[in-house]
Design a protein around this motif. Structure first.
Motif, short mmCIF file in Angstrom:
data_model
loop_
_atom_site.label_atom_id
_atom_site.label_comp_id
_atom_site.label_asym_id
_atom_site.label_seq_id
_atom_site.Cartn_x
_atom_site.Cartn_y
_atom_site.Cartn_z
N GLU A 1 0.81 -1.22 0.00
CA GLU A 1 0.00 0.00 0.00
C GLU A 1 0.85 1.27 0.00
O GLU A 1 0.39 2.31 -0.41
N SER A 2 2.06 1.15 0.48
CA SER A 2 2.88 2.36 0.63
C SER A 2 3.74 2.64 -0.58
O SER A 2 4.53 3.56 -0.57
N SER B 1 -9.46 4.10 10.31
CA SER B 1 -8.84 2.88 9.78
C SER B 1 -8.71 3.00 8.26
O SER B 1 -9.30 3.88 7.63
N ARG B 2 -7.90 2.11 7.71
CA ARG B 2 -7.66 2.14 6.26
C ARG B 2 -8.95 1.93 5.49
O ARG B 2 -9.19 2.57 4.47
N GLN C 1 -10.92 5.01 5.61
CA GLN C 1 -10.32 6.03 4.75
C GLN C 1 -10.73 5.82 3.30
O GLN C 1 -11.09 6.77 2.59
N TYR D 1 -5.63 10.27 0.88
CA TYR D 1 -5.87 9.41 -0.27
C TYR D 1 -5.44 10.11 -1.58
O TYR D 1 -4.84 9.50 -2.46
#
Length: 1811
Positions: free
Chosen positions: A108-109, A135-136, A139, A295
């Protein structure tokens, strides 16, 4: 080591310490929570904050994994942690829900890898209550909702197309995209892929789709795009179209799109962060701002931001000004950060702007896209979609197609919309063409739009004026958006209801929203502002005119923010047209006079601008304005005022701009040149030039020109009837564009020059262009430089050049490719007659009739290419030049070209330089051309990579030769047929040739039939090579020069080459310079032309010189810069003994010892052929002077010894055949002092025939001079002694006076102690009875008078003494005259002092009375400040003969009385001269009385004393009975007819008169008749001067009859009288036999009179001087058969004498052996006359001066004269000023022969050679 310890390294700990040091209170609270029993604060007060934080973290870490993980979770949940640190911490120690595993975190990064360390999300305050992190999953949900909200909002904003201004809401339009073209960076998609997708114009970069703006196939392409377009091009509409397309799902790549307008952002006064810009000013998320922004950061490469109106940004931004992630900044600063990747790195940015200087904050890699509006098909498409009614649609299209001007205006989309709206109103009920006639200008379109939006055509004047005033105020203050408070409510309703205003909501800050208003388009605001200026009564004419200015559109360099008033002058011009007169009248309800006054003021302002010199952008702006006025007279004025050369540089060029310019040019009479350079053009803009017949030169230079541009240009070119020059350079045209141009060029028959430079053309395109040459009969130049052309294509081009008769030059050099063509008059004429009879013969004749220059430089040609090239050229025309330098021919290729050269008809040069030639190749090339009879020059230098062959045409190919031969055929002797037609030169310099190469080299050279110059300098021959070459030289034929410089020679080489004098007949000069390594051997310099490389002049004297042979031409050996020891001197002299003479030796050796000089002088007697020896720049010892002085006795042949400054020595020798004459010794500047005088004189006594001795510029002083004067009687000097500049004083002058009695042979001495410092003594061979002494500026004082008088008294042979400015006072002279006594004899004393002119006649006469001797003559001239006294010793009481001469004295009454008394006393006065003495009437009475007592008067001079008739009678009365009078001078006496009658009556009694001078009077014909009656009664008359007396034909004839009776006449001067030919004929019948001088200048004589005089004078034994100057004697120069044996001077200046007369004239000169001076200046003599003169000069032994100024003699003629002088002539100077001789040629000629004088002022005549 456990995992915790592993991760808690120094770097991670440092990050935590830095983070927690910003929140110390929060950390302290957490430490107390996790460690309640520990007090970490006590004892740590002295520690720094970072040390405290580090200590606390280590205590927490020491509690174990559970405590540490829980603490880390608190840090990440409650604090603002950088994302990369948060991922690392949570993936290692974190726990709980919502955090990914380490592997998930890595996936994800990945998009975050581009983020910079330290980038933070919006900061949360530490004091706020801790809010838990989303939380992801949460988000992603929040981001998804926000993205859906963005699309929904965009669909609502841009989904439905807004209606246009005033447009019915039911009229829905489909979007028609404008023309887009990529600019300075390449398009971010694959070109080939674009072609495959079916886009036919992708190559050009034009007509791209709007979706290509964000095409992301090339990930590395620019992510910042700037869309440039002028106002009205639809930039905002296109941006909104992108927003709509994204909302509809067209832009799949982008998840988010934001659209901002800078005109709205300008209203935000506070600084914003990026989240505030996105969420507060555009669209705010419903929740989770931070999560949504995070995002967007993570997916920045899927975010598109559009900024509209970049040029309207108010704030300035430098190139380096950006803001950080959380830093607030201006809107432009945020924009810059986005563009440079500081914010949302990886996002896409599109900005729209008008053309101008883009902000510095834009990255240089940003893509530029030009927006060009509509072309014809787009206009029709837009009109078709605007009108839903089919009938209206057809009518509108018909109106557009019928009106080209309206169609060109519709190229601007905004104007197209306005025009459609107007047509919608005008078309119903109108006839065809009527509607479009009302829309002729942009202003009329807007006026009609206002009428269309007004109900039933009613104009609300108040509301319109109010709206207009608002528009002007906004433009003046820079406002385009208005708040509700700026607009009155009624006006607001009016504007919105008619579609003139639009309203919208904007965010001025977080939470602040406001409804604002703006004009629907900026141009509409400008129109209303202009309307206010024209219609408002508040605006007077002066104010109105101030707005009529031209704003330069040179925007690419100057300004980034265009002015809001840029188009205001255009609308003012439009409103000033007659078509808007009724509209303004209706609006203002004013009379026509008021409206017309304002319109006239605008037109007058434009008229002034039309006559100014403007830059290109302002010219375009003015064209728009003038076009809007529709004033034909104004358009004509501007068109005629435009310069012939009109340049346009560096601003965008649209179709509308060019159409406006073309519209003005239609009113121009003269042709014009248009030059567009660096102007990005709209692809279809050349269509505006269609039908423009005034453009003569058209040039475009821009990389923005592509195939679409070329296609549009090809449609316009055939319609431009006057086009002569076309240039299209630096473009991106491909084969498709070239094909269109090639098809169009044959329709341009008047083209003279075409340039397609730098267009990336390929081979086939180039060949296609060249094929068009035959269709362009007037073409002179085709330039195809800087294109991609292969060698194969080049050879094809050479074939075309050879076979195409019109081509005269093909030049290719690296990137240059130029073809020059001949005009039709130069082309060979078509052969006449039957083709069967002529066939190939006519083709060959045509080929021979033309010439071609071929230059193929640096083209990578090889040997194989040369073979093909030779085959092409063999059947071709004459080649003026073939240049193949810089290729790869190497030895074989060069040899083949050299072998083929004789068959290639080369008449100029063949250049094979820089082709890799080797030493072996030099021999191959030399052998190849050795037998070529047309080779003139071969130059090969391997060091400089030079190989150049120069040819001359064959004899049958030379033109003009046959026309020149008959003229000189009778004068030129026949030359031997075996002589070569020309001489050739071979230069093999710096080729590395060594001694072993010479045999092969000489073998090749022997085959050369005409070699004259050979240059082998810069090689490595050495002494061995020099020896071999000396042996080979006789076999190389007759050379003119051989250069062997820089070959590593020693002194032995000089001796070897000197031996060649006896073996090589052509060798006359050897010049060796040892140190500089210059070795040159040449033949007689006089047989070559002065100009380098030229041939001998074709004149008769040339053959004559050749027949002279070489009997008088000396050989010379020059050896410089070398040491000469006695042994070397001996060897040199022994070598020169065998040399034939005469011989000149010139040496220069720095220092020459006495031993070497003695050895040299000892060997000179053994060189009988030696004529000259020079030692230049050679330092000698003082003893050398005595060696040289003694040489007179050692060598009887030495004629002159010249030693200057102990540095230059020249010895002149005479041959044994020459008669012995006086010898000359010159020892100047040698430091001679008193001690050297006696030894020198002792040596000089041995020289019995010493004529001249020069000891000037030494250091003798008074003592040395006295010593020399004492030795002088024993030195046998017969000529002169020069002792000038020897530091002497008055003592030496007095010593000279005292020495004169002992020097019996001294005849004259002169001393000047002033600035001249001269001291001369002249001798004679026998004792002189009379001596002359001149003393000048000697500064004598009273103390010197007794000694001077004593010396004068003892020097009894001294007869004349002149004292000039010797500081002799009145008293000094009196003393001197009283002290000088002699036993007997005469002494003439002349004193020149300033006080003589001031003392007066009386005082001077008193001085004369004090003389100790008898005064026999007194002469006084006040103007010349001279007093002359002649004394006779011993003194007698009553002298019998006295002469009194007064010149330029003012004889006042008492002076005249004194003269009277003198004459009464001196009754035997014989001479009286009173010239220019201003005698008054009273003074004349005294003179007349005195003259009555002078019965023995023999000479009377009263010239320059104008007297009246009565005074003349008085004078004539005094002369009665003066039968002894012999000389009478009354020149310039103002004698007229009446006074002359009195004179002639007195003359009849003067029977002994010998000389009568009456020049410069006005006696005329009457006086001449009186004189003619008297002259026969003067039997002793010998001289008569009647010059300048206004005597005409009648008087001249009578004088001629009378003068023939004067049998003893010797001098006759009748010049400056119009006596004409009859007088000459009369004189010719009886010229006196004793005539010596005949002067008839400016007497209007013609050929007949001159010929008759010549016949009469022929054989005259006493004639010495003739002057016939300034008479027209063309063809009538006197012819002599017997000659004039004593004639010394002949003056024929300005007599129209030409070359035809030269031969008989020079024949006359030969018959005058005593001739000394010939004056022929200001005639028509040319080189043939110079040749004739040169032929006879050696035969005229006494001639000293020839004046040929202002004739037609060229350098050839001057060269011939120099040759004539070289044959032994004694002439001192030939004047050649103002002849057509170049300065450099004159300088070379004078260096060769110094007696040629080309200066304006004549220099001192130079002595002839050998004297």
């Amino acid at each position: 080591m456990d995992p915790i310890s592993l991760q808690l390294d120094t770097e991670n700990l440092g990050w935590l310490v830095s983070l927690l040091s910003e929140h110390p209170e929060w950390l302290s609270a957490k430490v107390k929570f996790f460690l309640p029993n520990k007090d970490l604060g006590s004892g740590n007060e002295a520690l720094e904050l970072r040390q405290t934080v580090s200590l606390q973290l280590r205590e927490l870490h020491a509690q174990g994994t559970a405590t540490w993980q829980e603490f880390i979770n608190c840090v990440c949940m409650e604090l603002d942690v950088p994302l990369d640190l948060e991922v690392l911490l949570l993936s290692t120690w974190g726990h709980g829900e919502g955090f990914p595993s380490p592997s998930e975190a890595d996936e994800e990064s990945q998009p975050e890898s581009q983020l910079h360390h330290g980038l933070k999300r919006p900061h949360q305050s530490c004091e706020s209550s801790p809010c838990p992190k989303q939380s992801r999953k949460q988000q992603l949900e929040l981001a998804k909702k926000y993205l859906q909200l963005l699309r929904t909002s965009a669909r609502q904003r841009y989904g439905d197309k807004l209606p246009g201004p005033g447009q019915p809401l039911s009229s829905r339009q489909a979007y028609v995209p404008p023309i887009l073209q990529w600019g300075r960076t390449t398009a971010p998609f694959d070109t080939q892929e674009g072609v495959m997708m079916g886009d036919p114009k992708t190559e050009d970069g034009a007509d791209m789709s709007i979706w290509d703006l964000v095409n992301t196939r090339a990930e590395k392409g620019p992510r910042v795009t700037v869309l440039l377009g002028k106002a009205g091009m639809g930039k905002t509409t296109l941006a909104r179209r992108l927003c709509q397309g994204w909302a509809d799902g067209h832009l799949h790549r982008f998840q988010a799109l934001f659209f901002f307008e800078f005109r709205q952002l300008n209203l935000v006064t506070s600084f914003l962060t990026l989240p505030q810009l996105l969420f507060d000013l555009y669209l705010s998320p419903e929740a989770g701002r931070d999560a949504v922004f995070q995002y967007l950061e993570e997916n920045a490469n899927e975010v598109l931001l559009i900024f509209d109106g970049l040029e309207e940004a108010l704030a300035s931004c430098s190139s380096g000004e950006t803001v950080g992630p959380e830093d607030p900044g201006s809107a432009l600063a945020l924009f810059a950060s986005l563009c440079r990747g500081k914010l949302l790195p990886g996002c896409w940015v599109i900005a729209t702007s008008r053309p101008g200087k883009l902000p510095a904050c834009l990255p240089t890699e940003a893509a530029i896209v030009h927006m060009w509006g509509f072309d014809g098909p787009r206009v029709e498409e837009y009109v078709g979609r605007f009108f839903s009614d089919e009938l209206l649609q057809k009518s509108a299209l018909a109106e557009l197609r019928a009106n080209r001007h309206l169609q060109s205006m519709c190229a601007v989309p905004a104007l197209c919309q306005v025009a459609c709206l107007c047509l919608c109103r005008l078309l119903p009920g109108s006839s065809p063409g009527q509607s479009s006639a009302l829309l002729s200008t942009v202003t009329q379109n807007y006026a009609q739009m206002v009428l269309a939006l007004s109900p039933r055509g009613y104009l609300d004047a108040e509301s319109l004026l109010g709206l207009s005033e608002l528009a002007l105020l906004g433009l003046q203050t820079g406002k385009v958006i208005f708040s509700a408070g700026d607009i009155p409510p009624s006006m607001m309703v009016f504007g919105i209801a008619r579609g003139l205003l639009t309203s919208f909501c904007i965010y001025t800050g977080p939470g602040h929203q406001e409804t604002v208003y703006a004009f629907t388009h900026h141009s509409l605001q400008e129109f209303f502002a202009a309307l206010y200026l024209m219609a408002s009564p508040k605006v007077d004419k002066d104010t109105l005119v101030r707005y009529v200015t031209l704003n330069s559109r040179w925007l690419l360099r100057t300004k980034s923010r265009p002015g809001l008033l840029d188009h205001l002058p255009t609308f003012l011009a439009g409103l000033a047209s007659r078509a808007c007169h009724s509209f303004l009248s209706r609006l203002m309800q004013k009379d026509e006079v008021w409206v017309g006054t304002k319109q006239a003021a605008v037109v007058q302002a434009l008229r002034k601008l039309a006559t100014r010199r403007l830059t290109g952008p302002k010219v375009v702006e003015l064209c728009h304005c003038v076009g809007e006025t529709q004033e034909a007279e104004l358009a004509g004025l501007m068109a005629q005022s435009l310069p012939d050369q009109l340049p346009f540089h560096n601003f965008p060029l649209t179709y509308v701009d060019l159409a406006a310019l073309t519209n003005i040019l239609r009113h121009r009479d003269a042709p014009i040149h248009l030059d567009f350079e660096g102007c990005p053009p709209e692809p279809r803009c050349p269509e505006a030039l269609a039908g423009c017949g005034k453009v003569e030169n058209l040039s475009f230079k821009s990389r923005k020109c592509g195939d679409a541009f070329a296609e549009a240009l090809s449609r316009s070119l055939p319609t431009m009837g006057s086009l002569k020059k076309l240039g299209l350079a630096g473009s991106k045209i491909t084969a498709r564009g070239i094909s269109h141009l090639v098809q169009a060029l044959p329709s341009c028959p008047y083209l003279e020059e075409v340039s397609f430079q730098d267009n990336q053309l390929k081979d086939q395109e180039v060949l296609n262009i060249v094929e068009v040459l035959s269709c362009l009969p007037q073409l002179r130049k085709l330039d195809l430089s800087r294109n991609n052309v292969s060698v194969t294509t080049l050879l094809c081009l050479t074939k075309v050049a050879v076979t195409r008769p019109s081509i005269k030059m093909l030049q290719v050099r690296k990137e240059d490719l130029v073809i020059l063509l001949s005009p039709p008059t130069e082309n060979a004429a078509e052969p006449q007659g039957s083709p069967d009879l002529q066939g190939n013969a006519s083709q060959r004749k045509e080929a021979r009739g033309r010439s071609l220059t071929l230059r193929l430089q640096n083209c990578q040609l090889t040997v194989q290419d040369v073979e093909m090239l030779i085959a092409q050229l063999q059947e071709g025309p004459h080649l003026d030049e073939v240049d193949l330098s810089g290729n790869q021919l190497e030895d074989e290729g060069c040899q083949r070209m050299a072998e083929a050269a004789p068959q290639l008809h080369i008449t100029g040069k063949l250049d094979l330089s820089d082709n890799g030639l080797s030493v072996a190749g030099v021999h191959r090339v030399l052998s190849a051309v050795s037998t070529c009879r047309t080779l003139a020059d071969l130059h090969i230098s391997l060091l400089h990579k030079t190989v150049v062959l120069t040819f001359v045409p064959k004899m049958e190919e030379q033109e003009g030769t046959q026309g020149r031969v008959p003229v000189l055929d009778s004068l030129v002797p026949q030359m031997p047929s075996e002589l070569p037609l020309h001489s050739s030169r071979i230069r093999l310099t710096y080729c590395g040739l060594q001694a072993q190469h010479l045999e092969q080299l000489c073998t090749a050279l022997r085959g050369s039939c005409s070699l004259s110059h050979l240059d082998l300098s810069g090689n490595a021959l050495g002494d061995e090579g020099a020896t071999q070459l000396a042996q080979q030289l006789p076999g190389l034929g007759t050379l003119q020069s051989l250069n062997l410089s820089e070959n590593g020679f020693s002194l032995d080489t000089a001796f070897s080459l000197a031996q060649c004098f006896s073996t090589v007949q052509w060798l006359f000069h050897v010049n060796v310079s040892f140190e500089s390594q210059v070795v040159i051997m040449r033949g007689d310099r006089r047989t070559r032309d002065l100009s380098a490389g030229g041939s001998l002049p074709e004149f008769p004297a040339r053959a004559q010189f050749l027949r002279f042979g070489q009997r008088c031409i000396p050989r010379s050996f020059c050896l410089t810069e070398c040491p000469l020891e006695p042994l070397s001197v001996t060897r040199l002299c022994e070598t020169l003994e065998k040399c034939p003479g005469p011989l000149e030796v010139k040496l220069s050796c720095g220092v020459l010892s006495d031993q070497s000089l003695d050895a040299l002088l000892g060997h000179l007697p053994q060189l009988p052929q030696l004529s000259l020896l020079q030692l230049n720049q050679t330092e000698l010892s003082p003893g050398s002077l005595f060696l040289l002085a003694n040489f007179f006795s050692l060598c009887p042949r030495v004629q002159k010894v010249d030693l200057r400054s102990l540095y230059h020595v020249t010895l002149h020798f005479r041959s044994n055949e020459e008669q012995k004459g006086g010898r000359c010794g010159r020892f100047t500047g040698c430091g001679l002092s008193q001690e050297h005088v006696e030894p020198l004189c002792k040596l000089l006594r041995k020289c019995e025939d010493l004529s001249q001795l020069d000891l000037s510029a030494n250091q003798l002083g008074d003592d040395g001079l006295r010593c020399l004067l004492e030795c002088l009687p024993r030195v046998p000097i017969s000529g002169s002694l020069d002792l000038s500049h020897n530091g002497i004083s008055q003592e030496s002058a007095l010593c000279l006076v005292e020495t004169l009695p002992s020097c019996s042979r001294v005849r004259e001495a002169s001393v000047n102690l002033g600035s001249q410092k001269s001291f001369w003594i002249h001798f004679s061979q026998q004792e002189e009875a009379g001596k002359m002494l001149r003393l000048s500026e000697c500064s004598f004082g009273p103390e010197h008078m007794p000694r001077l008088a004593t010396g004068l008294s003892q020097a009894q042979q001294l007869t004349e003494l002149t004292l000039t400015r010797c500081c002799l006072g009145l008293q000094d002279l009196t003393v001197l005259l009283s002290l000088v006594t002699r036993p007997e004899g005469l002494l003439s004393l002349r004193v020149e002092e300033p006080w003589v002119g001031r003392a007066g006649v009386l005082a001077l006469l008193k001085i004369c009375t004090q003389a100790s001797g008898n005064i026999t003559e007194i002469s006084i001239s006040e103007t010349q400040q001279q007093l002359c006294i002649q004394l006779e010793f011993p003194r007698q009481e009553n002298p019998e003969a006295v002469a009194l001469r007064l010149s330029h004295c003012d004889l006042e009454t008492h002076h005249s009385l004194l003269v009277r008394q003198l004459m009464e006393t001196c009754t035997r006065l014989q001479q009286l001269r009173l010239a220019s003495c201003r005698v008054s009437s009273q003074g004349l009475a005294h003179l007349a009385f005195g003259l009555s007592h002078c019965h023995h008067l023999e000479e009377l001079d009263l010239s320059n004393n104008p007297l009246g008739k009565e005074d003349t009678k008085v004078l004539m009365g005094a002369l009665e009975g003066k039968c002894w009078l012999k000389r009478l001078d009354l020149s310039n006496f103002l004698l007229g007819g009446p006074t002359l009658a009195v004179l002639t009556e007195g003359l009849s009694h003067m029977t002994r008169l010998q000389s009568l001078c009456l020049s410069y009077n006005q006696i005329g014909d009457t006086g001449a008749q009186h004189l003619a009656a008297v002259l026969p009664g003067l039997p002793e008359l010998r001289k008569i001067d009647l010059s300048a007396n206004n005597i005409g034909l009648a008087g001249g004839v009578q004088l001629a009859e009378s003068l023939t009776l004067c049998k003893h006449l010797e001098e006759l001067k009748l010049g400056c009288n119009a006596v004409g030919n009859p007088t000459a004929l009369g004189l010719a019948q009886g010229l006196p036999q004793h005539l010596r001088v005949l002067h008839l200048p400016s007497s209007r004589l013609g050929p007949e009179g001159a010929l008759s005089l010549g016949q009469a004078l022929d054989g005259c034994p006493h004639l010495e001087e003739i002057s016939l100057a300034e008479n027209s004697l063309a063809g009538g120069v006197p012819h002599f058969r017997q000659g004039l044996p004593l004639l010394r001077h002949i003056d024929l200046v300005s007599c129209d004498i030409d070359n035809q007369t030269a031969k008989p004239l020079t024949a006359n000169f030969v018959l005058c052996p005593a001739l000394e001076e010939i004056l022929l200046s200001w005639n028509l003599l040319g080189d043939e006359a110079a040749a004739e003169l040169a032929r006879v000069l050696p035969r005229m032994g006494r001639l000293k001066r020839v004046d040929l100024e202002k004739n037609r003699i060229t350098a050839h003629g001057a060269w011939l004269l120099a040759e004539g002088l070289a044959q032994g002539s004694g002439i001192q100077v030939i004047r050649l000023w103002n002849n057509p001789i170049p300065a450099d040629s004159a300088q070379r000629l004078q260096s060769q022969e110094p007696r040629l004088d080309f200066a304006f002022f004549h220099n001192q005549p130079q002595a002839s050679r050998g004297t």
